[in-house]
Design a protein around this motif. Structure first.
Motif, PDB file in Angstrom:
ATOM      1  N   CYS A  14      47.480  48.052  35.068  1.00 52.19           N
ATOM      2  CA  CYS A  14      47.278  48.893  36.250  1.00 52.19           C
ATOM      3  C   CYS A  14      46.841  50.295  35.829  1.00 52.19           C
ATOM      4  O   CYS A  14      47.482  50.936  34.986  1.00 52.19           O
ATOM      5  CB  CYS A  14      48.556  48.954  37.069  1.00 52.19           C
ATOM      6  SG  CYS A  14      48.433  49.981  38.555  1.00 52.19           S
ATOM      7  N   CYS A  21      49.215  43.780  35.221  1.00 52.67           N
ATOM      8  CA  CYS A  21      48.961  43.209  36.538  1.00 52.67           C
ATOM      9  C   CYS A  21      49.295  41.722  36.536  1.00 52.67           C
ATOM     10  O   CYS A  21      49.382  41.084  35.492  1.00 52.67           O
ATOM     11  CB  CYS A  21      47.499  43.408  36.930  1.00 52.67           C
ATOM     12  SG  CYS A  21      46.998  45.139  37.029  1.00 52.67           S
ATOM     13  N   GLN A  22      49.476  41.178  37.723  1.00 56.34           N
ATOM     14  CA  GLN A  22      49.674  39.741  37.851  1.00 56.34           C
ATOM     15  C   GLN A  22      48.340  39.051  37.603  1.00 56.34           C
ATOM     16  O   GLN A  22      47.364  39.665  37.209  1.00 56.34           O
ATOM     17  CB  GLN A  22      50.227  39.429  39.234  1.00 56.34           C
ATOM     18  CG  GLN A  22      51.555  40.116  39.531  1.00 56.34           C
ATOM     19  CD  GLN A  22      52.651  39.703  38.567  1.00 56.34           C
ATOM     20  OE1 GLN A  22      52.680  38.560  38.107  1.00 56.34           O
ATOM     21  NE2 GLN A  22      53.539  40.629  38.243  1.00 56.34           N
ATOM     22  N   CYS A  34      47.882  46.995  40.101  1.00 50.08           N
ATOM     23  CA  CYS A  34      48.816  45.873  40.172  1.00 50.08           C
ATOM     24  C   CYS A  34      49.234  45.561  41.603  1.00 50.08           C
ATOM     25  O   CYS A  34      49.694  44.458  41.892  1.00 50.08           O
ATOM     26  CB  CYS A  34      50.052  46.144  39.317  1.00 50.08           C
ATOM     27  SG  CYS A  34      51.058  47.540  39.897  1.00 50.08           S
ATOM     28  N   CYS A  35      49.127  46.521  42.515  1.00 50.10           N
ATOM     29  CA  CYS A  35      49.544  46.301  43.898  1.00 50.10           C
ATOM     30  C   CYS A  35      48.789  47.273  44.797  1.00 50.10           C
ATOM     31  O   CYS A  35      48.188  48.254  44.326  1.00 50.10           O
ATOM     32  CB  CYS A  35      51.048  46.486  44.058  1.00 50.10           C
ATOM     33  SG  CYS A  35      51.627  48.157  43.703  1.00 50.10           S
ATOM     34  N   SER A  36      48.863  46.997  46.094  1.00 50.35           N
ATOM     35  CA  SER A  36      48.162  47.870  47.043  1.00 50.35           C
ATOM     36  C   SER A  36      48.780  49.261  47.084  1.00 50.35           C
ATOM     37  O   SER A  36      48.114  50.246  47.409  1.00 50.35           O
ATOM     38  CB  SER A  36      48.187  47.247  48.438  1.00 50.35           C
ATOM     39  OG  SER A  36      49.526  47.030  48.858  1.00 50.35           O
ATOM     40  N   SER A  63      55.069  53.140  40.252  1.00 47.97           N
ATOM     41  CA  SER A  63      54.852  52.303  41.426  1.00 47.97           C
ATOM     42  C   SER A  63      55.552  52.911  42.631  1.00 47.97           C
ATOM     43  O   SER A  63      56.729  53.255  42.549  1.00 47.97           O
ATOM     44  CB  SER A  63      55.388  50.890  41.167  1.00 47.97           C
ATOM     45  OG  SER A  63      54.689  50.295  40.094  1.00 47.97           O
ATOM     46  N   SER A 518      54.081  35.511  40.550  1.00 48.95           N
ATOM     47  CA  SER A 518      52.761  35.037  40.945  1.00 48.95           C
ATOM     48  C   SER A 518      52.734  33.524  40.766  1.00 48.95           C
ATOM     49  O   SER A 518      53.078  33.013  39.704  1.00 48.95           O
ATOM     50  CB  SER A 518      51.683  35.682  40.072  1.00 48.95           C
ATOM     51  OG  SER A 518      51.588  37.050  40.368  1.00 48.95           O
ATOM     52  N   LYS A 552      54.355  38.269  49.806  1.00 44.11           N
ATOM     53  CA  LYS A 552      54.089  39.266  48.760  1.00 44.11           C
ATOM     54  C   LYS A 552      52.807  38.934  48.004  1.00 44.11           C
ATOM     55  O   LYS A 552      51.987  39.808  47.710  1.00 44.11           O
ATOM     56  CB  LYS A 552      55.276  39.312  47.786  1.00 44.11           C
ATOM     57  CG  LYS A 552      56.514  39.993  48.338  1.00 44.11           C
ATOM     58  CD  LYS A 552      56.417  41.484  48.133  1.00 44.11           C
ATOM     59  CE  LYS A 552      57.734  42.155  48.474  1.00 44.11           C
ATOM     60  NZ  LYS A 552      57.660  43.609  48.305  1.00 44.11           N
ATOM     61  N   TYR A 553      52.646  37.660  47.671  1.00 43.89           N
ATOM     62  CA  TYR A 553      51.483  37.260  46.889  1.00 43.89           C
ATOM     63  C   TYR A 553      50.187  37.493  47.658  1.00 43.89           C
ATOM     64  O   TYR A 553      49.198  38.010  47.112  1.00 43.89           O
ATOM     65  CB  TYR A 553      51.609  35.793  46.489  1.00 43.89           C
ATOM     66  CG  TYR A 553      50.389  35.280  45.755  1.00 43.89           C
ATOM     67  CD1 TYR A 553      50.097  35.724  44.463  1.00 43.89           C
ATOM     68  CD2 TYR A 553      49.514  34.381  46.361  1.00 43.89           C
ATOM     69  CE1 TYR A 553      48.968  35.273  43.793  1.00 43.89           C
ATOM     70  CE2 TYR A 553      48.392  33.921  45.701  1.00 43.89           C
ATOM     71  CZ  TYR A 553      48.119  34.383  44.420  1.00 43.89           C
ATOM     72  OH  TYR A 553      46.999  33.948  43.770  1.00 43.89           O
ATOM     73  N   GLU A 555      49.674  39.634  50.008  1.00 44.50           N
ATOM     74  CA  GLU A 555      49.446  41.087  50.053  1.00 44.50           C
ATOM     75  C   GLU A 555      48.789  41.564  48.766  1.00 44.50           C
ATOM     76  O   GLU A 555      47.901  42.434  48.795  1.00 44.50           O
ATOM     77  CB  GLU A 555      50.766  41.819  50.263  1.00 44.50           C
ATOM     78  CG  GLU A 555      51.293  41.737  51.691  1.00 44.50           C
ATOM     79  CD  GLU A 555      52.635  42.417  51.839  1.00 44.50           C
ATOM     80  OE1 GLU A 555      53.301  42.633  50.802  1.00 44.50           O
ATOM     81  OE2 GLU A 555      53.028  42.722  52.982  1.00 44.50           O
ATOM     82  N   GLN A 556      49.205  41.000  47.629  1.00 42.12           N
ATOM     83  CA  GLN A 556      48.604  41.378  46.351  1.00 42.12           C
ATOM     84  C   GLN A 556      47.132  40.986  46.299  1.00 42.12           C
ATOM     85  O   GLN A 556      46.318  41.651  45.653  1.00 42.12           O
ATOM     86  CB  GLN A 556      49.366  40.732  45.197  1.00 42.12           C
ATOM     87  CG  GLN A 556      50.756  41.303  44.976  1.00 42.12           C
ATOM     88  CD  GLN A 556      51.511  40.567  43.891  1.00 42.12           C
ATOM     89  OE1 GLN A 556      50.985  39.652  43.263  1.00 42.12           O
ATOM     90  NE2 GLN A 556      52.762  40.953  43.676  1.00 42.12           N
TER      91      GLN A 556
END
Length: 818
Positions: A14, A21-22, A34-36, A63, A518, A552-553, A555-556
């Motif tokens: 990230c 990151c996933q 790694c995320c929004s 984060s 993930s 969650k996934y 959203e990623q």
């Protein structure tokens, strides 16, 4: 600039926070996130022209959090937080535990660029405190806290008890620093005034004046700077205990008394330089020990995990009240994902309660009107109205904190004799025996020198080296272990850690990964963006753990648009279904969807797979596996050769999986255990003579963590999760537990080796002392050299071992999650 988010299958780091990151990171502006949340912080900084933030450090970001702080706008919290206010602006100070590098300083002191209602902000980096001047009319306290949380610096809001405890600790630290400064001042000046004596200069008038000055400064050092030693020894003597502080204090008192006699009677210069030098080194060690981890709070009780305020329903209106003001009979509104603060009755609404926060059992319990609700359960579903039937102090959850191990802060230390104190007891007896023997001998042979011989023995034989090597060796040990993400509360906890012989593990969250993972994708085709949005909207409707993981996934992946779902249904133990544009979407078990199984499905697969069907088309499945933490099997293999291992869990027995193979037998594996049963099991082990290390991750483990000789709380966020533990271990580093034990044991060896060398020093000095011919110059040389030698051995030895261990540990895993 490309403002379109897309997905790549490459693993990446990230750009904002530096975390790996996933499988499918978000790419924005040609950078990986790694995320929004990290992406949005990057956008914010880019739009506000604060991109210099990323030049301060490599991967400086943190984060962001989604915690909401609207409750801070209530009068009770506002009055506590605001330190100054007028018609123009208000001023407050937040404690931000996530601060870690100079990039934090840059961003937080440019807070006014992120919000025009912030006038200025000033960061105290050492204390991790941010003072903000802001226009309260346009920016509320809650909005300010949410802004900080949004960019990764979530404020830690403490209860009144915690705030009072923190203020008390600050006062104690300032008092220690004052004593240390005075001891150093006295030592330096006494050595300066003693130079004529060192050099053999013969000026009687000057010697008298310097002697009185030394006596004055020495008195301040002994009776103020060393006052804690007097009170501690007296407290232990009342309990009929001898600790290492007893012979140390004896040496200080005898040295001071002899020096005062010589100075007043003009018979000599005394040993004031050695006495005050010893006090200075002892206080340096004490300061070094206390300085290590002041920012961590290890003694939180259950209320620290509850909301600071609750929504009270009174006269058909909602008001926010502090948790401490909660009373029996109060009606409360509990929204989705909020925690039940006290034992209650459900009056309106329905939903599900997740008690894993308390019990460790991850099943959801259906609740209906009239059902009893217990403190600590997390509600999922529509807003409910509850009536409090027990006050906070008498709820079921508080039974743990009524145990002696929680009520008595000295519970562990009172039941533990460390090496220094055991040595101090025998050393004191031996010292008195030697002094009496020398006194009797010279009383018969030459009565003129018997007192000089006895006093010299008591001064030289003082075990000051052991008292100095202890805090420095273990203090450096704490410092090195903190670099490896294991944070100890104090040196006593580290010593107990080195001596344990039995290890008890919690399962979920400690040995196995309970957090969202993930998934592995097994689809027959790729999904369109609108299909992902439908699945997202379906998963929003459910509180099932797999539904939350799916949400969650998605959203990623960047798909979080809510669409209207008609004919929604959630079928217990089957799945979810709903229609969008007349097409039926279904997610759930393969049997319900009518999917033929290609392979037998064991417990883990049935608990971890989500099958997807769109219309009549079977799309495939997503696998969210329950996994052992990386390296756990190798860790258990290494540990069981030297330690007795146990597994305790609130989960069902079927959840054991292959982990059970690493424990000796069924008597060493226990499931469906309540928090109280875990604590009682630890008690039974310790009553049988075991020295127990408990490793757990939840509030449900707090009793066992507190009861064990050493309790280690495993956490993905070491700054915010500390349930009555002796140490905090970052989850990624559980696999290094065996190496940490070896390092702690090495620290104890360093202490014992330094003590052996100190004995050699003392024997050399005693050869002069027993003859009654010890001169001040010999004492002035031997005592400081002895102390400095111990300091160097402790420092060099632990640093050597720390660097050696650093080479054995994956350094890339050492950056803690903030």
């Amino acid at each position: 600039m490309n403002h379109q988010s897309k997905i790549t299958l490459e693993k990446a780091q990230c750009f904002h926070c530096g975390e790996v990151c996933q499988e499918e990171p978000i790419i924005f502006d040609q950078k990986d996130f790694c995320c929004s949340g990290c992406q949005k912080v990057y956008e914010l900084l880019h739009d506000k022209d604060l991109m210099d933030y990323y030049t301060c450090d490599v991967n400086p970001g943190i984060s962001p959090s989604t915690h909401q702080f609207e409750f801070l706008d209530s009068p009770q919290f506002r009055n506590r937080l605001i330190t100054f206010a007028n018609n123009e602006f208000s001023k407050l100070t937040f404690y931000l535990p996530s601060i870690h590098c100079r990039s934090c300083l840059y961003l937080l002191e440019n807070l006014h660029k992120l919000n025009e209602n912030v006038i200025k902000s000033q960061l105290n980096f050492g204390k991790k405190e941010l003072t903000v001047w802001f226009k309260e009319k346009d920016l509320s306290i809650g909005q300010l806290a949410n802004l900080l949380s949004k960019i990764g610096y979530e404020p830690l809001i403490q209860s009144e008890d915690e705030a009072t405890s923190k203020r008390n600790n600050v006062f104690v630290d300032k008092k220690l620093l004052l004593k240390l400064g005075i001891a150093g001042f006295c030592t330096g000046n006494i050595m300066l005034f003693s130079f004529p004596e060192y050099l053999g200069l013969d000026d009687p008038k000057l010697a008298v004046w310097f002697g009185y000055l030394n006596l004055f400064l020495g008195s301040i050092s002994v009776f103020y700077a060393a006052s804690d030693y007097f009170s501690n020894v007296w407290s232990h003597l009342k309990l009929k205990k001898l600790t290492i502080e007893a012979p140390v204090l004896l040496g200080i008192v005898v040295g001071y008394s002899r020096s005062a006699y010589e100075i007043i009677s003009h018979h000599g210069a005394g040993y004031m330089d050695s006495v005050t030098g010893l006090i200075f080194f002892l206080l340096v060690g004490k300061w070094f020990q206390q300085k290590s981890f002041d920012f961590l709070s290890f003694n939180r009780n259950y209320t620290s995990y509850f909301p600071m305020s609750v929504s009270k329903w009174i006269n058909k209106s909602e008001i926010q009240i502090p948790l401490a003001e909660l009373k029996v009979g109060d009606r409360l509104l509990i929204r989705n994902q909020e925690i039940i603060p006290a034992d209650s009755i459900l009056r309106k609404g329905s939903g599900k309660l997740d008690y894993s926060f308390v019990t460790g059992e991850s099943d959801f319990i259906e609740i209906k009107e009239g059902n009893s609700l217990f403190a600590g359960g997390r509600h999922t579903g529509e807003m409910i109205e509850i009536e409090v039937i027990k006050d906070l102090q008498h709820s079921q959850l508080t039974q743990l904190w009524e145990q002696n191990s929680f009520k008595n802060p000295l519970y562990k230390t009172e039941n533990w004799e460390n090496f220094a104190n055991k040595t101090g007891m025998y050393f004191t007896i031996l010292l008195f025996t030697l002094a009496i023997s020398v006194g009797v001998y010279w009383g018969i042979v030459n009565p003129k020198i018997w007192s000089n011989a006895v006093v010299s023995v008591l001064i030289i034989a003082c075990p000051c080296a052991l008292a100095i090597s202890y805090p420095f060796a273990l203090g450096h040990g704490m410092r090195w272990l903190s670099k490896f993400n294991l944070y100890f509360k104090n040196t006593q906890s580290l010593e107990r850690f080195a001596n344990i012989d039995t290890i008890v593990f919690d399962k979920t969250g400690t040995l196995t990964l309970h957090k969202e993972q993930s998934p592995k994708i097994h689809f027959t085709r790729g999904l369109l963006p609108e299909e992902w949005n439908v699945l997202y909207s379906l998963s929003l409707q459910s509180t099932h753990p797999l539904s939350r993981q799916l949400k969650k996934y998605i959203e990623q992946l960047g798909y979080s648009e809510r669409v209207f779902i008609s004919n929604f249904k959630e079928l217990t133990a089957k799945g979810l279904q709903g229609k969008w544009n007349s097409t039926l979407y279904q997610i759930g078990s393969p049997k319900w969807l009518g999917v033929p199984k290609e392979e037998p499905e064991d417990y883990f697969h049935s608990e971890s797979r989500i099958y997807i069907k769109i219309g009549d088309e079977f799309i495939g499945f997503m696998d969210f596996p329950w996994e052992n933490r990386e390296g756990i099997e190798a860790l258990l293999h290494n540990l069981r050769m030297n330690y007795e291992l146990y597994l305790l869990s609130g989960d069902k027995k079927q959840a054991a999986g292959p982990l059970s193979d690493w424990f000796p037998g069924e008597s060493h594996i226990h499931f469906e255990m309540s928090p109280m049963e875990k604590m009682e099991f630890i008690q039974s082990l310790q009553k049988s003579g075991k020295k127990v290390l408990m490793v757990g991750d939840g509030l449900n483990d707090a009793g066992a963590l507190r009861e064990a000789s050493v309790g280690i709380a495993v956490s993905e966020n070491h700054l915010q999760f500390t349930p009555a533990s002796d140490a905090i271990l970052n989850g990624k580093n559980v696999k290094y537990l065996a190496k940490y034990l070896t390092f702690a044991q090495f620290g104890m060896k360093v202490i014992k080796y330094s003590f052996a060398l100190s004995v050699i020093y003392n024997l050399f000095g005693l050869s002069f002392a027993v003859q009654g011919t010890l001169s001040p110059i010999v004492a002035a040389i031997l005592m400081p050299v002895n102390s400095l030698s111990m300091l160097l051995i402790a420092t060099l030895g632990m640093n050597f071992k720390g660097r050696k261990m650093q080479n054995l540990i994956d350094v890339s895993s050492l950056r803690p999650n903030n």
